[in-house]
Design a protein around this motif. Structure first.
Motif, PDB file in Angstrom:
ATOM      1  N   THR A 184       0.835  -1.193   0.000  1.00 39.54           N
ATOM      2  CA  THR A 184       0.000   0.000   0.000  1.00 39.54           C
ATOM      3  C   THR A 184       0.872   1.247   0.000  1.00 39.54           C
ATOM      4  O   THR A 184       1.748   1.408   0.843  1.00 39.54           O
ATOM      5  N   ARG A 185       0.621   2.118  -0.957  1.00 41.11           N
ATOM      6  CA  ARG A 185       1.396   3.354  -1.080  1.00 41.11           C
ATOM      7  C   ARG A 185       0.695   4.452  -0.284  1.00 41.11           C
ATOM      8  O   ARG A 185      -0.502   4.693  -0.463  1.00 41.11           O
TER       9      ARG A 185
ATOM     10  N   LYS B 200     -15.631   0.642  17.627  1.00 41.38           N
ATOM     11  CA  LYS B 200     -15.724   0.011  16.315  1.00 41.38           C
ATOM     12  C   LYS B 200     -14.339  -0.428  15.858  1.00 41.38           C
ATOM     13  O   LYS B 200     -13.325   0.109  16.310  1.00 41.38           O
ATOM     14  N   THR B 201     -14.303  -1.418  14.953  1.00 36.09           N
ATOM     15  CA  THR B 201     -13.040  -1.862  14.372  1.00 36.09           C
ATOM     16  C   THR B 201     -12.712  -0.988  13.162  1.00 36.09           C
ATOM     17  O   THR B 201     -13.548  -0.201  12.700  1.00 36.09           O
ATOM     18  N   ILE B 202     -11.519  -1.153  12.637  1.00 39.05           N
ATOM     19  CA  ILE B 202     -11.116  -0.381  11.463  1.00 39.05           C
ATOM     20  C   ILE B 202     -12.052  -0.632  10.285  1.00 39.05           C
ATOM     21  O   ILE B 202     -12.407   0.273   9.536  1.00 39.05           O
ATOM     22  N   TRP B 203     -12.502  -1.883  10.145  1.00 35.19           N
ATOM     23  CA  TRP B 203     -13.364  -2.213   9.008  1.00 35.19           C
ATOM     24  C   TRP B 203     -14.750  -1.609   9.160  1.00 35.19           C
ATOM     25  O   TRP B 203     -15.419  -1.311   8.168  1.00 35.19           O
ATOM     26  N   GLU B 204     -15.171  -1.405  10.392  1.00 36.85           N
ATOM     27  CA  GLU B 204     -16.508  -0.852  10.625  1.00 36.85           C
ATOM     28  C   GLU B 204     -16.570   0.658  10.414  1.00 36.85           C
ATOM     29  O   GLU B 204     -17.647   1.210  10.220  1.00 36.85           O
ATOM     30  N   ILE B 205     -15.397   1.331  10.447  1.00 38.85           N
ATOM     31  CA  ILE B 205     -15.421   2.775  10.212  1.00 38.85           C
ATOM     32  C   ILE B 205     -15.101   3.127   8.760  1.00 38.85           C
ATOM     33  O   ILE B 205     -15.127   4.303   8.388  1.00 38.85           O
ATOM     34  N   VAL B 206     -14.786   2.118   7.950  1.00 38.89           N
ATOM     35  CA  VAL B 206     -14.589   2.369   6.520  1.00 38.89           C
ATOM     36  C   VAL B 206     -15.964   2.571   5.876  1.00 38.89           C
ATOM     37  O   VAL B 206     -16.820   1.689   5.928  1.00 38.89           O
TER      38      VAL B 206
ATOM     39  N   ILE C 143      -5.017  -0.125  12.356  1.00 42.21           N
ATOM     40  CA  ILE C 143      -4.584   0.478  11.095  1.00 42.21           C
ATOM     41  C   ILE C 143      -3.680  -0.480  10.323  1.00 42.21           C
ATOM     42  O   ILE C 143      -3.703  -0.529   9.097  1.00 42.21           O
ATOM     43  N   GLY C 144      -2.898  -1.261  11.054  1.00 36.07           N
ATOM     44  CA  GLY C 144      -2.006  -2.224  10.409  1.00 36.07           C
ATOM     45  C   GLY C 144      -2.736  -3.244   9.569  1.00 36.07           C
ATOM     46  O   GLY C 144      -2.168  -3.814   8.622  1.00 36.07           O
ATOM     47  N   GLN C 145      -4.005  -3.473   9.870  1.00 38.17           N
ATOM     48  CA  GLN C 145      -4.793  -4.429   9.090  1.00 38.17           C
ATOM     49  C   GLN C 145      -5.050  -3.937   7.662  1.00 38.17           C
ATOM     50  O   GLN C 145      -5.419  -4.724   6.788  1.00 38.17           O
ATOM     51  N   LEU C 146      -4.849  -2.643   7.440  1.00 38.16           N
ATOM     52  CA  LEU C 146      -5.042  -2.085   6.096  1.00 38.16           C
ATOM     53  C   LEU C 146      -3.866  -2.400   5.175  1.00 38.16           C
ATOM     54  O   LEU C 146      -3.937  -2.154   3.974  1.00 38.16           O
TER      55      LEU C 146
END
Length: 288
Positions: A21-22, A85-91, A125-128
């Motif tokens: 990811t850039r 919320k998790t990172i995926w839930e705030i996307v 954030i690392g999950q991204l």
């Protein structure tokens, strides 16, 4: 349960994609130059070329990416930092299924995290990592402490300016200040609201020549975007101008700019230096 299953699928997808990811920050020396509007339409244009893009609204107090899209996000960074919320839930999703994360008041909390909270933020954030080709941070105008952290951690920054003298001066001031901190940040210029290409070239040259003479820095110009009345019309409609008016002068300029950006993509850096992991390691060092 469905949300948990979707989150798990996204995590597996990011880990199996094999992509790096850039990380890109977009900033400006002063407000009112069209930075957020550029960020949004730049992201949509990259997505139209087949890239997966995630926009992170990091403009403290003036976060408006969602307003430009006419979207009311249910969750933002605040809900992540509070572990609600998790990172995926705030996307969230906007036009063209463009994914984004709303900042809200969360970034003001970001600089006051405890060690435990920082660990949780980093893990989330690392999950991204590998989930998207580009993670684009729309930072605040000017050089606040928060904006500076994102510029230094990302190491790649697009500076948006206009032909106005104050905008040119403030854009150079950001470049000069970051350079003085001896971080290896790669800058590129975008000149917005130009009356013609010559004005854009003249504006960019002013900054580039001074940076070369006094900072020994090469600042390439990514492109110019026309001062197009249809951009303002799209803002009022709360629809990105590249979607509302795909054939207007500003949209055509943006397509040329993205093509130039695409052709200039460098080879991926070593994993420990690039991607979300590299960004996080630098961000954590800057917060301590």
């Amino acid at each position: 349960m469905n949300d948990q299953a979707q989150a798990l699928r996204k995590l597996v997808q990011s880990q199996q994609s094999g992509r790096t990811t850039r990380i890109i920050t977009v900033t400006s020396g002063k407000g009112g130059v069209g930075k957020s509007n550029f960020t949004l339409n730049f992201a949509l244009s990259l997505q139209a070329k087949g890239y997966k893009v995630l926009v992170f609204d990091a403009d403290i107090g003036l976060a408006n990416i969602d307003v430009l899209m006419g979207v009311s996000p249910k969750y933002n960074l605040y809900h992540l930092l509070k572990k609600e919320k998790t990172i995926w839930e705030i996307v969230q999703k906007g036009p063209g299924e463009l994914e984004f994360i709303a900042g809200g008041s969360g970034f003001q909390d970001l600089i006051r995290l405890s060690e435990e909270e920082l660990d949780y933020f980093s893990e989330q954030i690392g999950q991204l990592n590998g989930y998207a080709d580009f993670l684009i941070f729309d930072t605040g105008a000017g050089l606040s402490k928060e904006t500076l952290k994102f510029i230094l951690a990302a190491q790649e920054t697009i500076v948006v300016t206009t032909p106005e003298p104050t905008s040119i001066t403030d854009a150079y001031a950001i470049i000069k200040m970051v350079h003085a901190m001896e971080y290896n940040v790669k800058f590129q210029l975008v000149v917005n609201r130009v009356t013609d290409p010559n004005e854009g070239k003249h504006t960019a040259n002013k900054i580039s020549l001074v940076a070369k003479q006094f900072l020994q820095l090469d600042i390439p110009t990514l492109g110019y975007v026309s001062d197009d009345p249809l951009v303002s019309k799209a803002v009022k409609k709360q629809v990105p101008f590249s979607v509302a008016f795909p054939n207007c002068p500003a949209s055509k300029d943006l397509q040329e700019l993205v093509n130039r950006f695409d052709h200039g993509l460098p080879a991926p850096e070593p994993e420990q230096q690039s991607g979300v992991k590299g960004f996080l390691s630098r961000m954590i060092r800057l917060m301590k």
